[in-house]
Design an enzyme around this catalytic site. Structure first.
Site, PDB file in Angstrom:
ATOM      1  N   CYS A 119       0.838  -1.212   0.000  1.00 25.52           N
ATOM      2  CA  CYS A 119       0.000   0.000   0.000  1.00 25.52           C
ATOM      3  C   CYS A 119       0.868   1.254   0.000  1.00 25.52           C
ATOM      4  O   CYS A 119       0.515   2.271  -0.619  1.00 25.52           O
ATOM      5  CB  CYS A 119      -0.926  -0.014   1.209  1.00 25.52           C
ATOM      6  SG  CYS A 119      -2.052  -1.427   1.225  1.00 25.52           S
ATOM      7  N   THR A 120       1.982   1.201   0.685  1.00 22.95           N
ATOM      8  CA  THR A 120       2.883   2.348   0.720  1.00 22.95           C
ATOM      9  C   THR A 120       3.469   2.617  -0.660  1.00 22.95           C
ATOM     10  O   THR A 120       3.498   3.761  -1.129  1.00 22.95           O
ATOM     11  CB  THR A 120       4.022   2.110   1.738  1.00 22.95           C
ATOM     12  OG1 THR A 120       3.457   1.948   3.034  1.00 22.95           O
ATOM     13  CG2 THR A 120       4.999   3.276   1.746  1.00 22.95           C
TER      14      THR A 120
END
Length: 241
Positions: free
Chosen positions: A132-133
């Site tokens: 997600c980062t």
């Protein structure tokens, strides 16, 4: 003393001496044998102890190696397998479901805010996790190019507003991050479904992206997204609208 008496006495004395010598020799031999047996026993015991120690050490090393080997996979973030999505199934060409939810910074975001513009909605499982980062950083890196293509970008997850703000600050993200803990928008867009990992089944967010055109219709849908190169692919699709 007669010759017979002297001879008999001499023989008796000789026999006594011989007996003493034999007994001494026997005692010496017995002691030597005992010492030899004791030494052999000690060596055998020492050898046995050494083998036990070696086995214990080897077992300990195998145990440590096994522990280290088992801990390595726990550092990775394997993708969960999606077994089924929510009841809502979006279709390209359909009207994008409306929404009005809080975002990082304390404001709120609604579909109406982007009327007349193209909009990218990327749904991610959890803030500040590796995949997600990378995805959020990629969309932030390409933000100016999306703007040049007349397109806004918004990220959505079930994290709280506070978690979204921490995520934004830690990685200097510039795209709005919407908080949907009640899963209203997630379910409306089909981004909430049943997943499985390590033999455990659970409900969670499906990584997907939706491109909405300037008329509020769904132009493209990317389901079960692979992060690498995804933001660039979405940008090309936005430019082509």
């Amino acid at each position: 003393m007669s010759k017979k008496t002297r001879k008999k006495s001499s023989n008796t004395t000789g026999k006594r001496v011989a007996t003493k010598v034999a007994r001494a020799a026997s005692a010496s031999t017995g002691k030597s044998a005992t010492k030899t047996r004791t030494a052999v026993a000690k060596k055998a015991a020492a050898k046995k102890t050494t083998k036990k120690t070696t086995k214990a050490t080897a077992a300990g090393l195998r145990s440590k190696a096994s522990h280290k080997a088992a801990s390595k996979p726990l550092k990775r973030e394997p993708a969960a397998t999606v077994t089924s999505s929510s009841a809502v199934t979006l279709a390209e060409g359909a009207a994008a479901p409306g929404f009005n939810l809080p975002r990082d910074g304390g404001d709120s975001v609604s579909l109406k805010d982007f009327a007349g513009k193209k909009l990218v909605l990327f749904f991610y499982p959890r803030a500040d996790t590796p995949g997600c980062t990378r995805e959020a950083i990629d969309f932030t890196r390409l933000k100016s190019e999306f703007v040049a293509a007349g397109t806004e970008v918004v990220g959505i997850s079930a994290d709280t507003v506070k978690a979204q703000e921490s995520f934004r600050n830690k990685h200097q993200l510039s795209v709005p991050l919407v908080s949907d803990p009640a899963h209203q928008m997630l379910e409306a867009y089909g981004a909430w479904g049943e997943k499985s990992m390590y033999g455990r089944t659970f409900m969670g967010i499906i990584r997907m992206t939706v491109l909405v055109d300037s008329g509020g219709k769904i132009a493209r849908i990317w389901r079960h997204v692979k992060v690498d190169g995804h933001a660039e692919a979405v940008l090309e699709a936005a430019r082509a609208l």
